[in-house]
Design a protein around this motif. Sequence first.
Motif, PDB file in Angstrom:
ATOM      1  N   HIS A   1      20.213 100.063 -12.873  1.00 21.64           N
ATOM      2  CA  HIS A   1      19.261  99.049 -12.418  1.00 21.64           C
ATOM      3  C   HIS A   1      18.720  98.235 -13.592  1.00 21.64           C
ATOM      4  CE1 HIS A   1      15.976 101.531 -13.904  1.00 21.64           C
ATOM      5  NE2 HIS A   1      15.190 100.511 -13.723  1.00 21.64           N
ATOM      6  N   ASP A   2      18.519  96.941 -13.319  1.00 25.72           N
ATOM      7  CA  ASP A   2      17.984  96.027 -14.337  1.00 25.72           C
ATOM      8  C   ASP A   2      18.798  95.974 -15.617  1.00 25.72           C
ATOM      9  OD1 ASP A   2      16.037  94.762 -13.022  1.00 25.72           O
ATOM     10  OD2 ASP A   2      14.365  95.939 -13.783  1.00 25.72           O
ATOM     11  N   THR A   3      20.110  96.215 -15.507  1.00 30.73           N
ATOM     12  CA  THR A   3      20.957  96.045 -16.688  1.00 30.73           C
ATOM     13  C   THR A   3      21.899  94.873 -16.460  1.00 30.73           C
ATOM     14  OG1 THR A   3      22.755  97.386 -15.830  1.00 30.73           O
ATOM     15  CG2 THR A   3      21.038  98.542 -17.063  1.00 30.73           C
ATOM     16  N   TYR A   4      22.700  94.588 -17.474  1.00 33.17           N
ATOM     17  CA  TYR A   4      23.682  93.518 -17.335  1.00 33.17           C
ATOM     18  C   TYR A   4      24.769  93.851 -16.322  1.00 33.17           C
ATOM     19  CZ  TYR A   4      21.792  90.258 -20.589  1.00 33.17           C
ATOM     20  OH  TYR A   4      20.985  89.322 -21.161  1.00 33.17           O
ATOM     21  N   PHE A   5      24.870  95.119 -15.916  1.00 30.58           N
ATOM     22  CA  PHE A   5      25.823  95.454 -14.855  1.00 30.58           C
ATOM     23  C   PHE A   5      25.419  94.754 -13.562  1.00 30.58           C
ATOM     24  CE2 PHE A   5      27.906  98.050 -11.661  1.00 30.58           C
ATOM     25  CZ  PHE A   5      29.121  98.345 -12.255  1.00 30.58           C
ATOM     26  N   VAL A   6      24.130  94.768 -13.281  1.00 33.73           N
ATOM     27  CA  VAL A   6      23.629  94.077 -12.091  1.00 33.73           C
ATOM     28  C   VAL A   6      23.871  92.576 -12.223  1.00 33.73           C
ATOM     29  CG1 VAL A   6      21.601  93.643 -10.675  1.00 33.73           C
ATOM     30  CG2 VAL A   6      21.868  95.853 -11.794  1.00 33.73           C
ATOM     31  N   VAL A   7      23.581  92.040 -13.413  1.00 36.87           N
ATOM     32  CA  VAL A   7      23.775  90.606 -13.644  1.00 36.87           C
ATOM     33  C   VAL A   7      25.234  90.238 -13.385  1.00 36.87           C
ATOM     34  CG1 VAL A   7      23.671  88.781 -15.381  1.00 36.87           C
ATOM     35  CG2 VAL A   7      21.900  90.545 -15.317  1.00 36.87           C
ATOM     36  N   ALA A   8      26.154  91.045 -13.928  1.00 34.88           N
ATOM     37  CA  ALA A   8      27.580  90.764 -13.740  1.00 34.88           C
ATOM     38  C   ALA A   8      27.942  90.864 -12.266  1.00 34.88           C
ATOM     39  CB  ALA A   8      28.407  91.756 -14.550  1.00 34.88           C
ATOM     40  N   HIS A   9      27.449  91.891 -11.592  1.00 34.87           N
ATOM     41  CA  HIS A   9      27.778  92.095 -10.178  1.00 34.87           C
ATOM     42  C   HIS A   9      27.389  90.893  -9.332  1.00 34.87           C
ATOM     43  CE1 HIS A   9      27.681  93.493  -6.074  1.00 34.87           C
ATOM     44  NE2 HIS A   9      26.379  93.287  -6.042  1.00 34.87           N
ATOM     45  N   PHE A  10      26.105  90.522  -9.404  1.00 36.53           N
ATOM     46  CA  PHE A  10      25.712  89.479  -8.443  1.00 36.53           C
ATOM     47  C   PHE A  10      26.202  88.105  -8.852  1.00 36.53           C
ATOM     48  CE2 PHE A  10      21.598  89.499 -10.855  1.00 36.53           C
ATOM     49  CZ  PHE A  10      21.514  88.159 -11.155  1.00 36.53           C
ATOM     50  N   HIS A  11      26.424  87.883 -10.165  1.00 36.59           N
ATOM     51  CA  HIS A  11      26.981  86.579 -10.523  1.00 36.59           C
ATOM     52  C   HIS A  11      28.398  86.435  -9.989  1.00 36.59           C
ATOM     53  CE1 HIS A  11      23.604  85.758 -13.296  1.00 36.59           C
ATOM     54  NE2 HIS A  11      23.981  84.506 -13.157  1.00 36.59           N
ATOM     55  N   ILE A  12      29.196  87.488 -10.082  1.00 35.68           N
ATOM     56  CA  ILE A  12      30.571  87.366  -9.597  1.00 35.68           C
ATOM     57  C   ILE A  12      30.598  87.263  -8.083  1.00 35.68           C
ATOM     58  CG2 ILE A  12      32.749  88.598  -9.344  1.00 35.68           C
ATOM     59  CD1 ILE A  12      32.636  89.426 -12.124  1.00 35.68           C
ATOM     60  N   VAL A  13      29.859  88.137  -7.402  1.00 30.15           N
ATOM     61  CA  VAL A  13      30.054  88.243  -5.962  1.00 30.15           C
ATOM     62  C   VAL A  13      29.330  87.148  -5.194  1.00 30.15           C
ATOM     63  CG1 VAL A  13      28.177  89.805  -5.292  1.00 30.15           C
ATOM     64  CG2 VAL A  13      30.382  89.940  -4.148  1.00 30.15           C
ATOM     65  N   MET A  14      28.178  86.694  -5.655  1.00 34.78           N
ATOM     66  CA  MET A  14      27.532  85.627  -4.890  1.00 34.78           C
ATOM     67  C   MET A  14      27.329  84.346  -5.690  1.00 34.78           C
ATOM     68  SD  MET A  14      23.540  86.641  -4.645  1.00 34.78           S
ATOM     69  CE  MET A  14      22.858  85.070  -5.115  1.00 34.78           C
ATOM     70  N   GLY A  15      27.478  84.403  -6.998  1.00 35.20           N
ATOM     71  CA  GLY A  15      27.359  83.182  -7.776  1.00 35.20           C
ATOM     72  C   GLY A  15      28.702  82.490  -7.854  1.00 35.20           C
ATOM     73  N   VAL A  16      29.604  83.102  -8.617  1.00 34.98           N
ATOM     74  CA  VAL A  16      30.912  82.472  -8.820  1.00 34.98           C
ATOM     75  C   VAL A  16      31.671  82.372  -7.497  1.00 34.98           C
ATOM     76  CG1 VAL A  16      33.070  82.611 -10.069  1.00 34.98           C
ATOM     77  CG2 VAL A  16      30.967  83.349 -11.175  1.00 34.98           C
ATOM     78  N   ALA A  17      31.667  83.452  -6.697  1.00 36.76           N
ATOM     79  CA  ALA A  17      32.414  83.419  -5.434  1.00 36.76           C
ATOM     80  C   ALA A  17      31.895  82.299  -4.540  1.00 36.76           C
ATOM     81  CB  ALA A  17      32.321  84.761  -4.727  1.00 36.76           C
ATOM     82  N   ALA A  18      30.582  82.179  -4.423  1.00 33.31           N
ATOM     83  CA  ALA A  18      30.044  81.123  -3.564  1.00 33.31           C
ATOM     84  C   ALA A  18      30.404  79.746  -4.116  1.00 33.31           C
ATOM     85  CB  ALA A  18      28.537  81.263  -3.433  1.00 33.31           C
ATOM     86  N   PHE A  19      30.367  79.604  -5.449  1.00 38.28           N
ATOM     87  CA  PHE A  19      30.785  78.324  -6.041  1.00 38.28           C
ATOM     88  C   PHE A  19      32.250  78.029  -5.732  1.00 38.28           C
ATOM     89  CE2 PHE A  19      27.031  77.705  -8.729  1.00 38.28           C
ATOM     90  CZ  PHE A  19      26.961  76.333  -8.685  1.00 38.28           C
TER      91      PHE A  19
END
Lengths: 194, 613
Positions: free
Chosen positions: B434-452
């Motif tokens: 929790h609150d690590t860059y693992f979370v950052v990587a997870h949500f950026h890929i799955v809802m940031g980049v994917a949505a883009f």
Amino acid sequence: MIAQEVKMESNNFSRVNPQLFSLWVGMASIVMLFGAMTSAYIVKKGAGNWLEFSVPSVFYISTAVIVLSSVTMHAARNAFRRSQEGAYKFLILATFILGLAFLVLQYQGWSQLYGNGVDLKTNVAGSFFYLITWFHAAHILGGIGALLASVINAYSLKFKVTDHRKNRVEMLTHYWHFVDVLWVYLLIFLIYIK
Amino acid sequence: MIQTESKYQADVLIEEQGFDDHFHDHHHGDKYQTGFIGHYVFSMDHKVIARQFLITGMIWAIIGAAMSVIFRLQLGFPEENLLWIKPLLGKWIEVTDGVGKLSPEFYYALVTMHGTILVFFVLTAGLSGTFSNLLIPLQIGARDMASPFLNMLSYWFFFLAGIIMFYSLFLNTGPFSGGWTAYPPLSALPQASTGSASGMTLWLVSLTLFVVSVLLGGINYITTVLNLRTKGMSLFRMPLTIWAFFVTAILGLLSFPVLASGFFMLIFDRSLGTSFYLSDIFIGGQALDRVGGSPILYQHLFWFLGHPEVYIIILPAMGIVSEVLAVHSRKPIFGYRAMVFSILAIGFLSFIVWAHHMFMSGVNPFISNFFVFFTLIIAIPSAVKVFNWITTLYGGNIRLNTAMLFAIGFISMFISGGLTGIFLGNSSIDIQMHDTYFVVAHFHIVMGVAAFFGMFAGIYHWYPKMYGRFMNETIGKVHFWGTMLCAYLIFWPMHYIGMAGVPRRYYSFDTFDAFKQFSDMNKFITVAAIVAFFVQLLFVLNFFYSIWKGKKMTKQNPYDATTLEWTTPIEPIHGNWPGKIPSVHRWAYDYNKDQREYVPQYIPLEEGEVGDH
């Protein structure tokens, strides 16, 4: 500046008027707003440090008034559909006045509660009470705005029952019943969960 | 029968078979919104409003991405002299001995604004606002939205929200800086940090207006889909795009009011002195006299929106991808009904998983089990969708254009990001993650980049419908490969940093022995992020260049697609169809059926032909 809006008529394969349907969808979101507030209330109450107090007695009178206004609103709608001009004019004005009376009584209720020593800040129970009842009053105010428009139209325009106006009266009736039922729910909630 | 399309075949058939709604009988004809202001500014035409949402979203995307580049510079090159951005950031670049450094307060403000802008303004308004507006009326055969006026208001509330947020960037105390989730007490007490003062007030006003915009839009989308479908367009004949936009609108309509009530309580705490979220707070050694509230309460209200919100972002992308994949594979979408039920299942489940964002907030571990269970169940409908996309591709007659590349890229991103979601959904693994860059990587890929990627697929695919021209394919492909490569180069290493426990949102790791060793990796990520930013500028150039200079659309139906938006005239008109509206006789995915390459929805069934699916 803005050209006339295209009136989107319902296709003949759909049964509900789209505007009335939109209103229902909008009311669903209002239900979620108050649902969130009342569930937050329950969660916070469970966590303790909760001041117990009774609903101000004026609220029972205001409840009677708002229920009565729902009756006059419904009667106004029926009168309009039956083209009874006089009855409609009287009933819509009565609804408007009862709506205003409700707000005045709510204000009395808040003053009574404040007089009993429950204010907005001291305990979260009080904060929730004012928050919920104020936001309900705001939604009543929206209805009163629409009622005012209807009253002005009723007394200034030539009386004519058109589909367009019938739909407007219908929408107003639905919304007014909605804020009425919403209030009854909130009152029962505030009486039993305190 | 329809092997080669003649230019007017669609129009003739619609005149023969279509449904006459007497739209043009009582219509203002050519006079409708012909002035510049009526047509381009306060427009009530859904196609114009769609483009307004898109371009506003793009401007916000550029601002939000530029912010990420600036804070990545701080993370990758903390020693570097940043004096050169002083003209832009002014006093937020602190100069000591001629060396400029980003101020820590503004670093937090940048991180906060990056999140707020991307989540709400770009991926909610820019994605759903654009494509719901453009495609709902066109694909279901409606003249416009149920209420064009509310639709216009929806855009202008969004615009106003944007103006207020933009203004907050220039405040003396800076914009809000307590994280995009705006947890109290940082958000509730104006004295908590510089950004918590006026910056937070404007943040709240802006996002409250934004909620109004989403609700007005959502009411319209739902009503239009349920009430204004053309004759024959049953729910199970709708393209998956419409199903996705429809469920997205329902999610927004039910979850944004909850956020609003959380905001109202926050406003009460900030301005009226209540203590909904405040308890046991010490400022400078002094106990604050406001007690009795609970900051966790805000987290519940926030994440009750916050979790559906990620599906509000990803569902439209999924719908767009389904459509683009089917059209450019020349195959019916695999498992149409399974796709619809997956969308509905995801929509339903999204409401009962919110506390997985709060495993480490002190919620009861027993309750956490419940949320772990439902969180992991979401993997099932998600996997169904992924399986169906891949199966749609399998054996298809694939056209690898830019739209298709982005759709395939979406699947890749969704798988990579989805898998790490299974890690994070487990409350025990979350103790470490929790609150690590693992979370950052997870949500950026799955809802940031994917949505883009979904959004890009949609923009490249429907660009001719919006501007009557095509975007440049060569630049498009450079854009795709550049973005795909950079996205993985940025976020893949973040998983490792995160597993090592490096916390997110930290300004600097210099003083932490455990995290110092990753400075090279942070440099690498920053370089990749800068390259990614410039690749996106290529897209922006391509977009605006193509509006005026792109290859012209000469055929009504350039992709040989089956859906109704390709039966409208190349030059868009108010009311969408010049005469009758098309009536629908089949589902949206009749590709390669009975030796016919494709059969549009308005074509009646032939004798003995089995309809639908």
